[in-house]
Design a protein around this motif. Structure first.
Motif, PDB file in Angstrom:
ATOM      1  N   LEU A  15       0.827  -1.207   0.000  1.00 19.78           N
ATOM      2  CA  LEU A  15       0.000   0.000   0.000  1.00 19.78           C
ATOM      3  C   LEU A  15       0.864   1.261   0.000  1.00 19.78           C
ATOM      4  O   LEU A  15       0.574   2.215  -0.730  1.00 19.78           O
ATOM      5  CB  LEU A  15      -0.952  -0.010   1.193  1.00 19.78           C
ATOM      6  N   LEU A  18       2.157   1.911  -3.520  1.00 22.95           N
ATOM      7  CA  LEU A  18       1.140   2.420  -4.435  1.00 22.95           C
ATOM      8  C   LEU A  18       0.729   3.849  -4.102  1.00 22.95           C
ATOM      9  O   LEU A  18       0.515   4.665  -5.003  1.00 22.95           O
ATOM     10  CB  LEU A  18      -0.080   1.494  -4.426  1.00 22.95           C
ATOM     11  N   VAL A  19       0.636   4.170  -2.829  1.00 25.45           N
ATOM     12  CA  VAL A  19       0.295   5.540  -2.433  1.00 25.45           C
ATOM     13  C   VAL A  19       1.408   6.501  -2.849  1.00 25.45           C
ATOM     14  O   VAL A  19       1.143   7.587  -3.355  1.00 25.45           O
ATOM     15  CB  VAL A  19       0.003   5.635  -0.919  1.00 25.45           C
ATOM     16  N   ASP A  22       1.232   7.264  -6.663  1.00 23.37           N
ATOM     17  CA  ASP A  22       0.127   8.096  -7.147  1.00 23.37           C
ATOM     18  C   ASP A  22      -0.772   8.483  -5.969  1.00 23.37           C
ATOM     19  O   ASP A  22      -1.851   7.915  -5.785  1.00 23.37           O
ATOM     20  CB  ASP A  22      -0.675   7.346  -8.209  1.00 23.37           C
ATOM     21  N   ARG A  25      -4.704   9.393  -6.734  1.00 23.57           N
ATOM     22  CA  ARG A  25      -5.596   8.277  -7.082  1.00 23.57           C
ATOM     23  C   ARG A  25      -5.612   7.179  -6.024  1.00 23.57           C
ATOM     24  O   ARG A  25      -6.482   6.321  -6.048  1.00 23.57           O
ATOM     25  CB  ARG A  25      -5.198   7.696  -8.433  1.00 23.57           C
ATOM     26  N   ALA A  26      -4.672   7.194  -5.118  1.00 18.58           N
ATOM     27  CA  ALA A  26      -4.570   6.126  -4.119  1.00 18.58           C
ATOM     28  C   ALA A  26      -5.088   6.543  -2.750  1.00 18.58           C
ATOM     29  O   ALA A  26      -4.685   5.975  -1.742  1.00 18.58           O
ATOM     30  CB  ALA A  26      -3.119   5.653  -4.031  1.00 18.58           C
ATOM     31  N   THR A  27      -5.992   7.502  -2.714  1.00 25.52           N
ATOM     32  CA  THR A  27      -6.482   7.962  -1.413  1.00 25.52           C
ATOM     33  C   THR A  27      -7.168   6.849  -0.623  1.00 25.52           C
ATOM     34  O   THR A  27      -6.996   6.751   0.590  1.00 25.52           O
ATOM     35  CB  THR A  27      -7.444   9.156  -1.564  1.00 25.52           C
ATOM     36  N   LEU A  29      -6.503   3.676  -0.815  1.00 20.69           N
ATOM     37  CA  LEU A  29      -5.445   2.772  -0.358  1.00 20.69           C
ATOM     38  C   LEU A  29      -4.762   3.327   0.881  1.00 20.69           C
ATOM     39  O   LEU A  29      -4.410   2.584   1.795  1.00 20.69           O
ATOM     40  CB  LEU A  29      -4.426   2.533  -1.471  1.00 20.69           C
ATOM     41  N   ARG A  33      -4.533   1.589   4.477  1.00 19.20           N
ATOM     42  CA  ARG A  33      -3.210   1.444   5.104  1.00 19.20           C
ATOM     43  C   ARG A  33      -3.243   1.889   6.565  1.00 19.20           C
ATOM     44  O   ARG A  33      -2.638   1.271   7.438  1.00 19.20           O
ATOM     45  CB  ARG A  33      -2.178   2.269   4.319  1.00 19.20           C
ATOM     46  N   THR A  62      -8.275  -2.548  -7.412  1.00 20.30           N
ATOM     47  CA  THR A  62      -7.579  -1.472  -8.112  1.00 20.30           C
ATOM     48  C   THR A  62      -6.737  -2.042  -9.244  1.00 20.30           C
ATOM     49  O   THR A  62      -6.453  -3.234  -9.288  1.00 20.30           O
ATOM     50  CB  THR A  62      -6.645  -0.681  -7.179  1.00 20.30           C
ATOM     51  N   GLY A  63      -6.316  -1.158 -10.119  1.00 19.58           N
ATOM     52  CA  GLY A  63      -5.402  -1.538 -11.186  1.00 19.58           C
ATOM     53  C   GLY A  63      -6.092  -2.283 -12.303  1.00 19.58           C
ATOM     54  O   GLY A  63      -7.302  -2.228 -12.474  1.00 19.58           O
TER      55      GLY A  63
END
Length: 127
Positions: A15, A18-19, A22, A25-27, A29, A33, A62-63
């Motif tokens: 996590l 990924l955060v 980006d 877009r990863a809010t 995530l 976390r 995601t993804g």
């Protein structure tokens, strides 16, 4: 095949990665976390992630998932204890929920991220 993780350190590291890549877009995530519970779970694909912070929360998708990987993910989700629901990009959520069929997840949450390019203040509005 997606790799399944249930330990906090591995899920947190994924996590965090990924955060950092980006943060806008990863809010979601980032929120997951911060709230990892003992029953946290993640399936990491080649370019996708399915994760939940605990059993009482839906799985966030995601993804992008290749067809074969997505099929394997659906199998993993079928075996997941207490699947409460799915959240994430609308088309992906619907695709996975449809593949899960009966008894599908109780909750579906489609998410979109909107960007405001210019704010136009309202005119003639009281209050």
């Amino acid at each position: 095949m997606p790799t399944v993780h249930t330990d906090h350190e591995t899920i947190a590291a994924e996590l965090d990665r990924l955060v950092a890549a980006d943060p806008v877009r990863a809010t979601m995530l980032g929120t997951i976390r911060l709230n990892l519970e003992d029953t946290a779970w993640a399936a990491v694909g080649e370019a996708g992630l399915a994760v939940r912070s605990g059993e009482r929360y839906p799985v966030l998708l995601t993804g992008s998932w290749a067809a074969g990987e997505l099929s394997e993910l659906v199998g993993l989700l079928r075996g997941l204890a207490r699947l409460r629901g799915l959240s994430g990009e609308v088309d992906l959520v619907e695709q996975v929920a449809t593949a899960l069929a009966h008894p599908g997840p109780a909750e579906r949450i489609g998410q979109r991220l909107f960007r405001l390019d210019a704010l136009v203040p309202p005119v003639g509005v009281a209050g």
